[in-house]
Structure formats: C-alpha cells, structure tokens
Design an enzyme around this catalytic site. Sequence first.
Site, PDB file in Angstrom:
ATOM      1  N   HIS A 150       0.818  -1.224   0.096  1.00  0.00           N
ATOM      2  CA  HIS A 150       0.175  -0.011   0.048  1.00  0.00           C
ATOM      3  C   HIS A 150       0.931   1.324  -0.009  1.00  0.00           C
ATOM      4  CE1 HIS A 150      -3.894  -2.310   1.920  1.00  0.00           C
ATOM      5  NE2 HIS A 150      -3.158  -2.893   0.787  1.00  0.00           N
ATOM      6  N   GLU A 210       0.802   3.943   2.041  1.00  0.00           N
ATOM      7  CA  GLU A 210       1.396   4.337   3.213  1.00  0.00           C
ATOM      8  C   GLU A 210       2.498   3.756   3.543  1.00  0.00           C
ATOM      9  OE1 GLU A 210      -3.143   4.485   3.414  1.00  0.00           O
ATOM     10  OE2 GLU A 210      -1.884   3.627   2.193  1.00  0.00           O
ATOM     11  N   ALA A 232     -11.289   5.848 -33.402  1.00  0.00           N
ATOM     12  CA  ALA A 232     -10.105   6.727 -34.091  1.00  0.00           C
ATOM     13  C   ALA A 232     -11.143   6.964 -35.449  1.00  0.00           C
ATOM     14  CB  ALA A 232      -9.137   6.231 -34.377  1.00  0.00           C
ATOM     15  N   THR A 271     -13.013  -6.832 -36.638  1.00  0.00           N
ATOM     16  CA  THR A 271     -12.020  -6.080 -36.481  1.00  0.00           C
ATOM     17  C   THR A 271     -10.818  -6.555 -36.479  1.00  0.00           C
ATOM     18  OG1 THR A 271     -13.145  -4.488 -35.029  1.00  0.00           O
ATOM     19  CG2 THR A 271     -10.845  -3.852 -34.775  1.00  0.00           C
ATOM     20  N   LEU A 323      -2.504  -5.557 -30.304  1.00  0.00           N
ATOM     21  CA  LEU A 323      -3.230  -5.401 -29.371  1.00  0.00           C
ATOM     22  C   LEU A 323      -2.410  -5.149 -28.133  1.00  0.00           C
ATOM     23  CD1 LEU A 323      -6.798  -6.965 -29.471  1.00  0.00           C
ATOM     24  CD2 LEU A 323      -5.795  -4.806 -30.303  1.00  0.00           C
ATOM     25  N   GLU A 359     -12.105  -1.469 -27.856  1.00  0.00           N
ATOM     26  CA  GLU A 359     -11.311  -0.641 -29.264  1.00  0.00           C
ATOM     27  C   GLU A 359     -12.279  -1.320 -30.242  1.00  0.00           C
ATOM     28  OE1 GLU A 359      -7.591  -0.404 -30.181  1.00  0.00           O
ATOM     29  OE2 GLU A 359      -6.812   0.318 -28.244  1.00  0.00           O
ATOM     30  N   GLY A 379     -15.096  -1.946 -33.518  1.00  0.00           N
ATOM     31  CA  GLY A 379     -15.473  -1.299 -34.796  1.00  0.00           C
ATOM     32  C   GLY A 379     -16.887  -0.555 -34.504  1.00  0.00           C
TER      33      GLY A 379
END
Length: 362
Positions: A56, A58, A160, A199, A207, A297, A299
């Site tokens: 953690h 801390e 995109a 896709t 990827l 991601e 299509g």
Amino acid sequence: MLLKTNSFDKKFMKLALSLASERIGLTGENPSVGCVIVKDNEIISTGQTGYHGRPHAEINAIKSCKKNLKGSSIYISLEPCCHYGKTPPCTLAIINSKIKKVYYAIDDIDERTSRKSYNILKKKKIKVFKNVLKNEAKNIYKSYFFNKTKKFPYITGKLAVSKNFIINSTKKYITNKYSREYSHLLRYKNEAILISSKTLNNDDPILNCRIKGLEKFSPTRIIVDSKLRIKLNSKIVKSAKKYKTIIFYSLRNKKYHYLKKKGVYLYKCPLIEKKKMDLKFILKKIKFMRINFLLVEGGKNLTSEFLKEKYFNEFYLFKSNILLNHKKKMNVSILCSKLSKIFKKNRKVNTYLENDILYKYN
C-alpha cells in the site's frame, strides 16, 4: 467537528492525489492511493500503491523515508485501511511510526475500513483531518467506487475516425503518431482490451502496449467471436502464449482445439435475441475474472451495441485531419452524435496531438 486545513495542506494533498491518479487501472482490485509525508513543511517521503495492489502507498512511503517520522504529517488520497487482510493495516504502521497528523481526501467505501480509521487514529491521540480536496478525490476514485459496487468492469471506449467520420479504409493508420501513442497509454492503463473478430480479421492487430518500458503492462486480449471466425494465422493467435488471450464464442467448430493448443482461453457465451452474443454475460464473466478496467476498441457494430446498452463509463474519440473516401457502411457520424447525447459532458483536447483532435466523453 472537522479540523481546519490551510493552503499548504491542500498543496500536499494535491500531490498525493496526483500520485494516486498515475496508477489508476494498475493496482488490481485495490484502490490506487497516493501518499506524501511532511515534516517542518518539507516533503520527506512519498509513496504510491504498488502494481497489482501491494504494498500500500502508506507502507511504501513510511519504509522509504530516510528521516525520523516522529511528529510528521501524512497526506493520503484515500482513507487508510484499518483491517487485517493479506497485509497488516496501514493505520497500525502510521501509529507505530509516531506520525502526529493524518490528512486524507475521502472516505473509503470498503465496509472493512469505511469511516473506522478516523476513530482508531483519534484514540491514539493523532490529529485527523478528513475530506481535504474531497471533490477532486471523488473524480479520481469514480472508477474505484464503481468497481466496488457494480457487477461490470469500468469500461472505456475508444474510436479513431477521419475528418469526415470514416473509421477504416485501405490506409493503415487514420490518426497521427501522437494519437496512436495516447491509445497505447490507454492500453497501459487498462487490464484488458476487447474487440470483435470482424475488427481482428480486418486489421490483424496485436493489441499490446508498445510504449517503451511499459510493454509488460500489455492488457489481456479479449475477442468476441460467436462462430470462431478468427483467422488462425493472425498476430493474436500467434502471440497467445506471450499475451493472455480470451475468446468468447457461441458455436464451436474445428478451430476450437487448435486455438486451445495455441494457448487461447475459450468461454462459451449464450445467444440472445436476433442471435446476438449476450454482452451482459460477457461483462459479468470478465468482472468475475477480476478484471476491473476494460478498454473497448471496437468497430462500428460493437461500439454501437455498447452505446445502446449504455455500458461505457467514458469514451475517447480521436479525430484526424485527413479525409477518406466515403463508404456509407464505414461512416460513423450518427454514432458520434450519439456520444454527445449519452454523455452529459465532453471535453476537447488538442494540446499535443498536432492536427488530430481528442474528444473525451465522461
């Protein structure tokens, strides 16, 4: 009664929140926490939650400090844990370090800790200041709070498009190198990435994350492929033993055993109306796999389905400055207009993407 804070306290808490923000999506089921330790108005140590959730923040800050912590102040982006799990509680480490003041931005919603640490620390005569920059913390922890209360992962969409809203063509890249680097940053910040087999077969992507030094943080690849149409010579299949790869399918064919031999994990998914794969089943299964941050991601079709069901928590739309030949089936102008209607806010970002524009919907 809450104790008052000053401008210095807010400055140190801003740093703690910034440290927390850097690791969101990289700490597994544990929240990403930032921590700053201050003595005599000087920062003497900082810490972040370790990758995959441990140690953690801390503990990292306390152990890395080279100075005496007695009488110091600690600024934490989230209420420190006070329960015994795989590690002892952070409140115990704070008490044993003789830290004098504890500042934290927001209460944890984990019932093992929520609003308990405050009283534990006060009983040890430690001054506790809570809700320091609470509104900023709410924004940082929206994904963590979502993941603690929902059966789905926190889902980010990415698309995109060209200047005239075409999503793919014979051109290898629609956007420029700066947009593509940003896309790889999104892959780095998410535990898994999901696309359709359509896709995959059209683009043959790998990827992975290709930012230098961050390759090891490449996400798990998840393919939605009802009839196992995936091409066996694809980069995804060839690299399945290097990068974890999952396929959700509905109808098995002769490719099934070959894919298993190549290291692909296959899960059968039920079909629903109009012989569509059950996305709700897939998302619940992904969450059951302890994947809390999912990047889609997709299509045109997959993105439309996710938008229709309002599964996206946020969305990144990259728009390039180039015009592509118009093909009606590849045009997503209607889909993009839906984004503005579904999301209450949108922010235009174009500070370092040159001629490309990034629209972030949140």
